[in-house]
Write an enzyme that holds these catalytic residues in place. Structure first.
Site, PDB file in Angstrom:
ATOM      1  N   ARG A  40       0.978  -1.126   0.207  1.00 43.87           N
ATOM      2  CA  ARG A  40      -0.069   0.005  -0.108  1.00 43.87           C
ATOM      3  C   ARG A  40       0.947   1.307   0.119  1.00 43.87           C
ATOM      4  O   ARG A  40       1.666   1.679   0.872  1.00 43.87           O
ATOM      5  CB  ARG A  40      -0.828  -0.157   1.238  1.00 43.87           C
ATOM      6  CG  ARG A  40      -1.634   1.190   1.422  1.00 43.87           C
ATOM      7  CD  ARG A  40      -2.567   1.181   2.503  1.00 43.87           C
ATOM      8  NE  ARG A  40      -3.331   2.741   2.527  1.00 43.87           N
ATOM      9  CZ  ARG A  40      -3.422   3.573   3.577  1.00 43.87           C
ATOM     10  NH1 ARG A  40      -2.594   3.145   4.564  1.00 43.87           N
ATOM     11  NH2 ARG A  40      -3.795   4.595   3.431  1.00 43.87           N
ATOM     12  N   HIS A  68      -3.206  10.814   0.371  1.00 41.49           N
ATOM     13  CA  HIS A  68      -2.539  10.641   1.565  1.00 41.49           C
ATOM     14  C   HIS A  68      -1.983  11.832   2.308  1.00 41.49           C
ATOM     15  O   HIS A  68      -0.693  12.025   2.443  1.00 41.49           O
ATOM     16  CB  HIS A  68      -1.537   9.455   1.580  1.00 41.49           C
ATOM     17  CG  HIS A  68      -1.338   9.020   2.920  1.00 41.49           C
ATOM     18  ND1 HIS A  68      -1.561   7.543   3.372  1.00 41.49           N
ATOM     19  CD2 HIS A  68      -0.940   9.458   4.340  1.00 41.49           C
ATOM     20  CE1 HIS A  68      -1.102   7.435   4.585  1.00 41.49           C
ATOM     21  NE2 HIS A  68      -0.987   8.570   5.197  1.00 41.49           N
ATOM     22  N   GLU A  90      -7.489   8.510   5.659  1.00 42.98           N
ATOM     23  CA  GLU A  90      -7.822   9.034   7.142  1.00 42.98           C
ATOM     24  C   GLU A  90      -8.476  10.485   7.136  1.00 42.98           C
ATOM     25  O   GLU A  90      -7.825  11.473   7.388  1.00 42.98           O
ATOM     26  CB  GLU A  90      -6.868   9.138   8.100  1.00 42.98           C
ATOM     27  CG  GLU A  90      -6.246   7.543   8.552  1.00 42.98           C
ATOM     28  CD  GLU A  90      -4.953   7.469   9.668  1.00 42.98           C
ATOM     29  OE1 GLU A  90      -4.785   8.508   9.877  1.00 42.98           O
ATOM     30  OE2 GLU A  90      -4.887   6.666   9.995  1.00 42.98           O
ATOM     31  N   ASN A 104      -7.595   1.786   9.624  1.00 42.40           N
ATOM     32  CA  ASN A 104      -6.241   1.821   9.998  1.00 42.40           C
ATOM     33  C   ASN A 104      -6.527   1.912  11.642  1.00 42.40           C
ATOM     34  O   ASN A 104      -7.305   2.725  11.961  1.00 42.40           O
ATOM     35  CB  ASN A 104      -5.602   3.301   9.878  1.00 42.40           C
ATOM     36  CG  ASN A 104      -5.261   3.328   8.390  1.00 42.40           C
ATOM     37  OD1 ASN A 104      -5.177   2.348   7.639  1.00 42.40           O
ATOM     38  ND2 ASN A 104      -4.727   4.585   7.928  1.00 42.40           N
ATOM     39  N   TYR A 113      -4.788   1.616  15.413  1.00 42.71           N
ATOM     40  CA  TYR A 113      -3.549   1.601  16.385  1.00 42.71           C
ATOM     41  C   TYR A 113      -3.965   1.360  17.981  1.00 42.71           C
ATOM     42  O   TYR A 113      -3.519   0.627  18.592  1.00 42.71           O
ATOM     43  CB  TYR A 113      -2.907   2.865  16.190  1.00 42.71           C
ATOM     44  CG  TYR A 113      -2.216   2.939  15.136  1.00 42.71           C
ATOM     45  CD1 TYR A 113      -1.001   2.578  14.700  1.00 42.71           C
ATOM     46  CD2 TYR A 113      -2.794   3.675  14.131  1.00 42.71           C
ATOM     47  CE1 TYR A 113      -0.143   2.627  13.505  1.00 42.71           C
ATOM     48  CE2 TYR A 113      -2.265   3.792  12.808  1.00 42.71           C
ATOM     49  CZ  TYR A 113      -0.991   3.291  12.541  1.00 42.71           C
ATOM     50  OH  TYR A 113      -0.579   3.189  11.291  1.00 42.71           O
ATOM     51  N   GLU A 141      -3.487  -0.024   7.994  1.00 42.17           N
ATOM     52  CA  GLU A 141      -2.486   0.240   8.649  1.00 42.17           C
ATOM     53  C   GLU A 141      -2.608  -0.376  10.114  1.00 42.17           C
ATOM     54  O   GLU A 141      -3.738  -0.406  10.621  1.00 42.17           O
ATOM     55  CB  GLU A 141      -2.217   1.733   8.911  1.00 42.17           C
ATOM     56  CG  GLU A 141      -1.724   2.355   7.731  1.00 42.17           C
ATOM     57  CD  GLU A 141      -1.651   3.942   8.027  1.00 42.17           C
ATOM     58  OE1 GLU A 141      -1.488   4.262   9.226  1.00 42.17           O
ATOM     59  OE2 GLU A 141      -1.838   4.540   6.990  1.00 42.17           O
TER      60      GLU A 141
HETATM   61  C1  FCB Z   1      -1.525   7.216  10.547  1.00 44.80           C
HETATM   62  C2  FCB Z   1      -1.114   7.841   9.290  1.00 44.80           C
HETATM   63  C3  FCB Z   1       0.188   7.351   8.586  1.00 44.80           C
HETATM   64  C4  FCB Z   1       1.187   7.146   9.788  1.00 44.80           C
HETATM   65  C5  FCB Z   1       0.628   6.404  11.033  1.00 44.80           C
HETATM   66  C6  FCB Z   1       1.580   6.273  12.221  1.00 44.80           C
HETATM   67  O1  FCB Z   1      -2.420   8.143  10.986  1.00 44.80           O
HETATM   68  O2  FCB Z   1      -2.134   7.359   8.202  1.00 44.80           O
HETATM   69  O3  FCB Z   1       0.646   8.129   7.582  1.00 44.80           O
HETATM   70  O4  FCB Z   1       1.521   8.462  10.176  1.00 44.80           O
HETATM   71  O5  FCB Z   1      -0.540   7.038  11.448  1.00 44.80           O
END
Ligand code: FCB
Length: 516
Positions: free
Chosen positions: A138, A182, A227, A352, A354, A420
């Site tokens: 990607r 992006h 995002e 994405n 985290y 992500e």
């Molecule tokens: C996300 C972004 C990516 C990177 C990660 C850690 O929000 O999409 O570009 O910065 O965080």
């Protein structure tokens, strides 16, 4: 992007959303707004094969998971974070070039001028992916490399770069999974009003047509945005990301223009390349109530609506989800017929993820005392039970399971790609030049186990992309945060696959994750 942690310089969307409502009321901007309450974000059609929600006590990670045949194992990057060559071969200036060149905006005054120099070293980067047995990559296209001023005919040298990259990926049996936007808007478009300007949606559609024309004979899988809530929030309201504006009205307007661009861009891409698979990528965070009280559960639902589906519901349901107590339609610039335009029946949803979010209801006294707390009566925070990465984000694999299952239940088992997921740890080379990053291996192993469980429980997940292929320019944090599976020595540009990259390569080759 929502960023948590006490020392975290990127402000959180969750806090931001609350603040934007506060400022809305504070500035009296609501006075002229229609107080039309939003309709509910319901209509969830639950697929019968999908498991119901799992309570924390019942949640266990499988020790081994085999992934479906044909699963995509990949890594993710973004143009500004890796390419460098910021002004070569006719590339125009982007808002990130301008922002990073402005003193005081980026940690240590660093810039993406050179970054990982991937514009010149892309062959080395493909070699890294091959060494890791990956079958998906990607990456994003830099809009000002293609249209230096954000409109008009394509810059052939920019097109050639991506064309060569795509050819080489296909040759290496790696799927190009292309992010069209992006975050690096051509500066010329920002000068003309940026995302708050409705015309930017039309410019975006032209750009989509140009890239579809140039690469669509070989690229089949596309993502319209990365995002949206992150770049609109951080760029136009908080000002901590490019273009660095701090305006509530710009933020509201940009929100809606991006939703329009998403719908129009979807139709443009399908018209140009009917066989294309077109998705979009959303930053998501599972929202848990702080307690089991009805108020906190409602707060968690509001948090979910604003964090996770503010840009998804306009696409899939043709409306904004219920997050605030009313929708500021005038301030957002919503015109009659717009919500039909925002519709985009995405072929897949890119997630994405985290970390998770803990939501609680604002206490009644505070609500009564402050009208803004009445309007968005939610307090949000990161979790505090799991270990933290070096970025201060809580490691909580269940968040990925919960989010994938929620989207699976609420949107009738859509195709999902994890676009992500990853962690920043600063481990560097030892005396022998080896990078032992055991915490990153543990992180990916656990999140993958959680993902495997969601697939077993009925989710249709087609791929996983670790953020990131290699250490790179982490926006306002510069080179301080290292997310890579490969280590980059930014003085020499030498890449070295970390222990985690070798481990990930075995996972990809075996299509399974085993126990520790
Ligand atoms: C996300 C972004 C990516 C990177 C990660 C850690 O929000 O999409 O570009 O910065 O965080």
């Amino acid at each position: 992007m929502q960023k948590w942690g006490p020392k975290e310089p990127r402000l959180s969307l969750r806090l931001t959303r609350r603040r934007f409502v506060q400022s809305l009321l504070g500035t009296g901007a609501v006075a002229g707004l229609p107080a039309a309450f939003l309709s509910g974000c319901s209509g969830s059609s639950r697929a019968s094969t999908v498991a119901a929600a799992v309570s924390p006590r019942e949640f266990t990670l499988p020790s081994k998971v085999t992934f479906p045949k044909g699963f995509f194992w990949g890594t993710a990057t973004a143009a500004y974070q890796i390419e460098g060559a910021w002004n070569e071969d006719g590339k125009g200036e982007s808002i990130w070039d301008r922002f990073a060149h402005t003193p005081g905006k980026i940690h240590n005054g660093e810039t993406g001028d050179v970054a990982c120099d991937s514009y010149h070293r892309w062959k080395e980067d493909i070699a890294l992916m091959r060494a890791m047995n990956l079958n998906s990559y990607r990456f994003s296209i830099s809009w000002p490399r293609i249209q230096p001023l954000g409109s008009g005919t394509a810059n052939s040298k920019g097109v050639d770069y991506y064309s060569r990259l795509v050819d080489a990926l296909l040759e290496a049996h790696i799927r190009p999974l292309v992010t069209i936007y992006h975050w690096d808007l051509p500066q010329a478009l920002e000068d003309a009003g940026g995302w708050p300007n409705r015309d930017t949606a039309a410019r975006y559609v032209d750009y989509v047509q140009v890239v579809a024309q140039a690469l669509g004979d070989r690229v089949t899988d596309w993502m319209l945005f990365n995002e949206p809530s992150a770049f609109v929030d951080l760029g136009y309201l908080e000002g901590t990301h490019a273009p660095g504006r701090k305006s509530l009205l710009d933020f509201l307007r940009a929100t809606h223009v991006v939703n329009l661009a998403q719908g129009d861009g979807f139709r443009a891409l399908k018209a140009a390349r009917p066989a294309a698979r077109v998705g979009s990528v959303f930053n998501m965070s599972s929202c848990e109530p702080a307690t089991n009280s009805e108020e906190d559960r409602l707060a968690a639902e509001r948090a979910h609506a604003i964090i996770n589906v503010w840009f998804l519901d306009p696409a899939l349901r043709g409306r904004y989800p219920e997050a605030l107590t009313f929708l500021p339609e005038t301030a957002m610039g919503i015109k009659s017929g717009d919500m039909e335009k925002t519709r985009a029946p995405l072929d897949f949803i890119g997630i994405n993820l985290y970390y998770r979010t803990i939501a609680s209801a604002t206490p009644t006294m505070e609500r009564a005392a402050h009208a803004q707390e009445w309007l968005f009566p939610v307090k949000m925070d990161g979790g505090r039970e799991g270990p933290k990465t070096d970025f201060g984000w809580e490691v909580w694999p269940k968040a990925l399971y919960d989010m994938v299952m929620r989207i699976t239940r609420d949107y009738n088992r859509p195709v999902i790609e994890i676009t992500e997921n990853g962690c920043s740890y600063k481990d560097g080379p030892d005396a022998k030049g080896v990078i032992h990053d055991a915490r990153r291996i543990a992180y990916h192993r656990e999140y993958l186990a959680a993902l495997g469980r969601s697939i077993n429980d009925g989710a249709d997940v087609r791929g996983y992309h670790a953020w990131s292929l290699m250490d790179n320019f982490e926006w306002a944090d510069g080179f301080d945060q290292r997310f890579g599976l490969a280590y980059v020595d930014f003085k020499t540009q030498k890449r070295t696959i970390k222990d985690s990259g070798h481990w990930y390569g075995r996972v990809a080759a075996e299509n399974r994750v085993g126990s520790a």
